[in-house]
Motif scaffolding. Structure first.
Motif, short mmCIF file in Angstrom:
data_model
loop_
_atom_site.label_atom_id
_atom_site.label_comp_id
_atom_site.label_asym_id
_atom_site.label_seq_id
_atom_site.Cartn_x
_atom_site.Cartn_y
_atom_site.Cartn_z
N LEU A 1 73.69 64.13 60.09
CA LEU A 1 74.44 65.30 60.53
C LEU A 1 75.22 64.96 61.78
O LEU A 1 74.70 64.35 62.70
N PRO A 2 76.48 65.38 61.87
CA PRO A 2 77.23 65.17 63.11
C PRO A 2 76.56 65.92 64.25
O PRO A 2 75.94 66.96 64.03
N ARG A 3 76.67 65.39 65.45
CA ARG A 3 76.09 66.10 66.58
C ARG A 3 77.09 66.14 67.73
O ARG A 3 78.02 65.36 67.77
N LYS B 1 63.40 59.41 54.11
CA LYS B 1 61.95 59.60 54.09
C LYS B 1 61.51 60.64 53.08
O LYS B 1 60.51 60.47 52.38
N ALA B 2 62.23 61.76 53.04
CA ALA B 2 61.82 62.84 52.13
C ALA B 2 61.91 62.39 50.68
O ALA B 2 61.06 62.72 49.86
N SER C 1 58.27 47.67 60.44
CA SER C 1 59.38 48.37 61.08
C SER C 1 60.60 47.48 61.22
O SER C 1 60.52 46.26 61.06
N GLU D 1 64.13 70.34 48.51
CA GLU D 1 65.18 70.56 49.52
C GLU D 1 66.23 69.46 49.36
O GLU D 1 65.97 68.42 48.76
N ASP E 1 69.82 64.42 55.77
CA ASP E 1 71.18 63.89 55.67
C ASP E 1 71.70 63.57 57.07
O ASP E 1 71.32 64.25 58.01
N ARG F 1 58.94 60.36 49.89
CA ARG F 1 57.75 61.21 49.74
C ARG F 1 57.69 61.79 48.35
O ARG F 1 56.63 61.87 47.74
N ILE G 1 63.84 50.57 67.85
CA ILE G 1 63.37 50.68 66.47
C ILE G 1 64.38 51.55 65.74
O ILE G 1 64.81 52.57 66.27
N VAL H 1 66.07 60.45 58.09
CA VAL H 1 65.37 61.72 57.89
C VAL H 1 66.43 62.75 57.53
O VAL H 1 67.32 63.02 58.32
N GLY I 1 78.51 61.13 66.52
CA GLY I 1 77.13 60.87 66.91
C GLY I 1 76.26 60.39 65.76
O GLY I 1 75.07 60.67 65.70
N ASP J 1 64.69 53.78 62.35
CA ASP J 1 63.81 54.32 61.32
C ASP J 1 64.59 54.57 60.04
O ASP J 1 65.81 54.50 60.01
#
Lengths: 347, 377, 89
Positions: free
Chosen positions: A343-345, A25-26, A322, A17, A341, A29, A334, A339, A272, A336
């Motif tokens: 993305l605008p929110r 993270k992906a 962390s 993907e 890409d 992995r 925290i 996760v 955002g 992270d």
């Protein structure tokens, strides 16, 4: 004959993907769960930005990187410059001075020659500015509709900068974290350059070679530099999470000390986004022994392009593994690894 | 004045936090619900919980329009977009929300034309620039966002843009608050009211919360000082045994609301008799649909929609977390089967969902930090 | 629900009276003023922007009032404690 035992494959996703290439993270992995067990065997060292390889007693650094960006040209640079600076920087933050690059082009049939020529010229100029030779290369052409006009891969080789010995194992509690300059310029410039969000700002990509700054740091404080990384895809948050994970310690960041331009802040507030997750192409992080942090910072400030360097945090026992961002008024969160890409929110 | 940094001023924040500690009665345990997901996000992003005494508990409410959208509606929207020459346009918030056969981004990976838009007007622009395609705008949001969708539909009609339709999932906030108050497990003392919804609907609609239900409610802004000041105001009401609606966010929220926005909504939308909310079940008069005068731009009229109901996996406790009955960490799937990388429910995907907020910002802080904050002083 | 951010109107667009260019910390975007036609904002006004639409005019007076109130909290408290201090001997 060397054999490397293949470790257990832990990558369970049925297909590749976009997230696997986003640097978060992906991506980890995929690397940790598929590439590493097959290619690097059962006891891989923590993966860095470059590999240090011994050739008949001489230790050289070796790295490779692919460059995929849309649009090809943007304020402050183009794919050609990214391709040179990105690899020079990977070598630099692994503690090596790039000597030579080789380049591989995958070109889409139908690409206008003038576009190709512009990128090749950009690469030549960037290589000259970075003091590195482009020693050779390869070209492939694929059908129209593939390769987004062009993909560029550069591989680089260099010799180790004397006095530097960096690894996550060298990191200690109390070490300071230095950042070479303001965050988010590149990622936001690209986002705006795509034109889908109808935003305008006076922003440019920060793409440049960080080698001069790294060498200045090495000259000033040498062995006090314990770790470095260039926070590209996934941003500062992802790089520092990788460090926290690799050294098993905690990272404390002071939010107000992280340099950031108003326009990047404005775009992040509007969309955002968290600037700590946005890609940079001309910055690096350095973890330096506390007693040498001031000297290290002074060395960066004295260099062209190093004026905005800052101490943004420190290494601590907790929260182990962390990254904790603190505010001036005592609040904390925290942060992270990225996760997917950013993305605008709207919410 | 830039209206952002002034409301993040550290000294003022510290002072307001001190006032909160002074006002909070050590003999009481306060449970304040912030209704709006945007407040949940701000609370975590600014680390505001660290500034509150332990006897003030913030309970996260259901005001997250992505979180309360049933999976079946996502499937419906994506099934329309599976038709040839359809562009699926939605806010970034929607892109990773799982449908039965994957999220919009996963559909994009399989070849669907999926675009992220920042504004419904950008979706209309897509339609103008792609005359051979049909642009489907997947609309979500409470009353803050609905007027913008309404105005966009009015513009589409006025300009005669036919290759554009809206799949409308707008919901209204009052029924969500009512569902919380009607819940038998409800133990909320007072509400931090939704600041941006209120720029549209004003403060009057909350009267019944104070008068009939006897719960104080303060309409709050989203900067740290706004949220902290609202908590001060709630504490003062509770200490004085008052129950009223107050407007903390005066610089932006008019008491009477935005007439122009309400007019646009009334022109284009009407209330659905009922609508299913994820986790809260069917609620009557709680969601908007497009009026007949605009049916040509209503995706549910232009296209046939499967309308299949998809129930959440039994183990997922999204409903109880949405109502504030459970904390995210108390859901059996939290952090194990359900993480931001592979979310089971929308509360883990949406950046203002309480599970995602808790996971990204909080849960690893845990007990390790008691030593840390001690040392930092 | 609901990311909205303050921005300053720097230009009203001649070709569409409902559109304006707004500046947010140096980032510029066209914003639709169609929800504020009852009392349209003008160049120099600050508005609250959500999904590319102006939702409300921001009142500088109310903002200053609020900040003043917050500044007073700490000072009033400090003053009270000082007075109480005098009374305790």
């Amino acid at each position: 004959m060397l054999t490397t035992a293949v470790s257990k494959i832990r990558f369970r996703d049925p297909q590749v993907e976009m997230a696997h290439g986003a640097g978060g993270k992906a991506s980890r992995r995929l690397i940790d769960g598929l590439f590493a067990p097959i290619l690097f065997g059962s006891t891989p060292a923590p993966l860095g930005d470059a590999a240090h390889v011994n050739i008949n007693g001489a230790c050289v650094a070796l790295t490779t990187d692919s460059f995929v960006v849309r649009p090809l040209r943007f304020p402050g640079g183009s794919i050609g410059e990214l391709a040179v600076n990105g690899t020079v920087n990977d070598l630099a933050v692994s503690g090596a001075r790039a000597q030579a690059l080789v380049v591989s082009y995958v070109l889409e049939a139908g690409l206008a020659t003038e576009i190709l020529e512009a990128e090749v010229r950009a690469m030549a100029a960037a290589a000259k500015a970075a003091g590195v030779v482009i020693a050779g290369g390869d070209t492939k052409v694929v059908e129209h509709g593939k390769a987004d006009q062009m993909y560029i891969t550069t591989s680089g080789i260099g010799h180790l900068i004397p006095g530097l010995s960096i690894s996550p194992a060298a990191v200690r509690c109390g070490d300071k974290i230095l950042l070479s300059g303001p965050i988010g310029d590149h990622g936001i410039t690209i986002l705006l350059a795509r034109g889908e969000l109808d935003l305008e700002a006076d922003l440019r990509s920060d793409t440049r070679s960080v080698l001069p700054l790294v060498e200045a740091l090495a000259n000033a404080v040498g062995a006090a530099v314990h770790w470095m990384r260039d926070p590209t895809r996934g941003g500062v948050a992802t790089s520092l999470n990788e460090l926290a994970h690799d050294c098993g310690l905690g990272i404390l960041l002071s939010e107000e000390r992280v340099p950031i331009r108003d326009e990047v802040r404005g775009a992040c507030e509007l969309l955002g986004l968290d600037a700590l997750h946005i890609a940079n192409e001309g910055q690096f992080l350095a973890v330096v022994a506390a007693e040498q942090a001031e000297a290290a910072l002074a060395a960066l400030h004295a260099m062209p392009g190093g004026r905005e360097a800052a101490v943004i945090g420190e290494v601590s026992e907790q929260p182990a593994g962390s990254v904790l961002v603190t505010t001036l008024y005592g609040g904390s969160r925290i942060v992270d690894m990225l996760v997917g890409d950013p993305l605008p929110r709207i919410c | 004045m830039r209206y952002v940094d002034e409301f993040r001023e550290p000294q003022l924040i510290t002072r307001t936090a001190d006032e909160i500690r002074r006002l909070a009665d050590p003999q009481r345990h306060y449970r304040f619900m912030e209704v709006c997901g945007g407040h949940t996000h701000s609370i975590y992003r600014f680390g505001l919980k660290d500034l509150l005494p332990s006897n003030i508990e913030l309970v996260h409410g259901p005001g997250c329009p992505v979180c309360v959208l049933p999976m079946g509606r996502i499937d419906d929207g994506l099934s329309i977009a599976e038709q040839p020459d359809v562009i699926f346009a939605a806010f970034g918030d929607m892109m990773r929300v799982p449908g039965t056969r994957g999220s919009p981004l996963e559909h994009k990976a399989r070849g669907m034309d999926v675009r992220i838009v920042y504004s419904p007007s950008d979706a209309l622009k897509l339609a103008r620039h792609n005359p051979t395609k049909h642009v489907l705008f997947f609309a979500i949001g409470f009353e803050t966002t609905a007027p913008s969708t309404a105005l966009t539909l009015m513009r589409a009609k006025a300009e005669g843009i036919r290759n554009f339709s809206v799949f409308c999932n707008h919901v209204t906030i009052i029924p969500a608050i009512r569902a919380i108050l009607d819940s038998p497990d409800m133990r909320i003392d007072a509400f931090i009211g939704p600041g941006h919804v209120s720029t549209v609907i004003g403060c009057r609609p909350y009267g019944w919360i104070a008068n009939n239900e006897g719960k104080p409610i303060v309409v709050a802004g989203f900067e740290p000082l706004d949220i902290l000041q609202s908590i001060v105001m709630l504490l003062r009401q509770m200490n004085d045994d008052e129950k009223k609606v107050e407007n903390q966010y005066k610089r932006v929220v008019p008491w009477e609301g935005n007439r122009g926005a309400l007019k646009a909504m009334a022109e284009v939308f009407e209330l659905r008799p009922y609508f299913e909310w994820r986790g809260l079940g069917f609620i009557s008069q709680s969601a908007l649909r497009i009026k007949e005068a605009y049916s040509e731009w209503d995706a549910e009229c232009r296209f046939s929609v499967p309308g299949v109901r998809v129930t959440d996996p039994k183990a997922a406790q999204c409903g109880e977390v949405l109502k504030g009955v459970l904390k995210p960490v108390q859901c059996k799937l939290f952090g194990k089967e359900c993480t931001p990388e592979h979310p089971v429910g929308a509360l883990m995907v949406s950046s203002e969902g309480s599970c995602a907020a808790y996971y990204s910002y909080e849960h690893r802080k845990a007990a390790q930090l008691t030593q840390l904050t001690g040392a930092a002083c | 629900m609901c990311l909205a951010i303050p921005g300053k109107i720097i230009e009203l667009l001649a070709e569409d009276r409902d559109l304006a260019v707004v500046d947010i910390l140096g980032v510029r975007r066209r914003v639709d003023l169609g929800l504020l036609l009852d009392d349209p904002p003008t160049t120099g006004d600050w508005v609250l922007i959500h999904v590319g639409f102006a939702m409300s005019k921001i009142s500088e007076m109310d903002a200053l009032d609020q900040l003043r109130m917050l500044t007073d909290i700490g000072e009033t408290q400090a003053a009270l404690e000082e007075v109480q201090g005098y009374g305790s001997s």
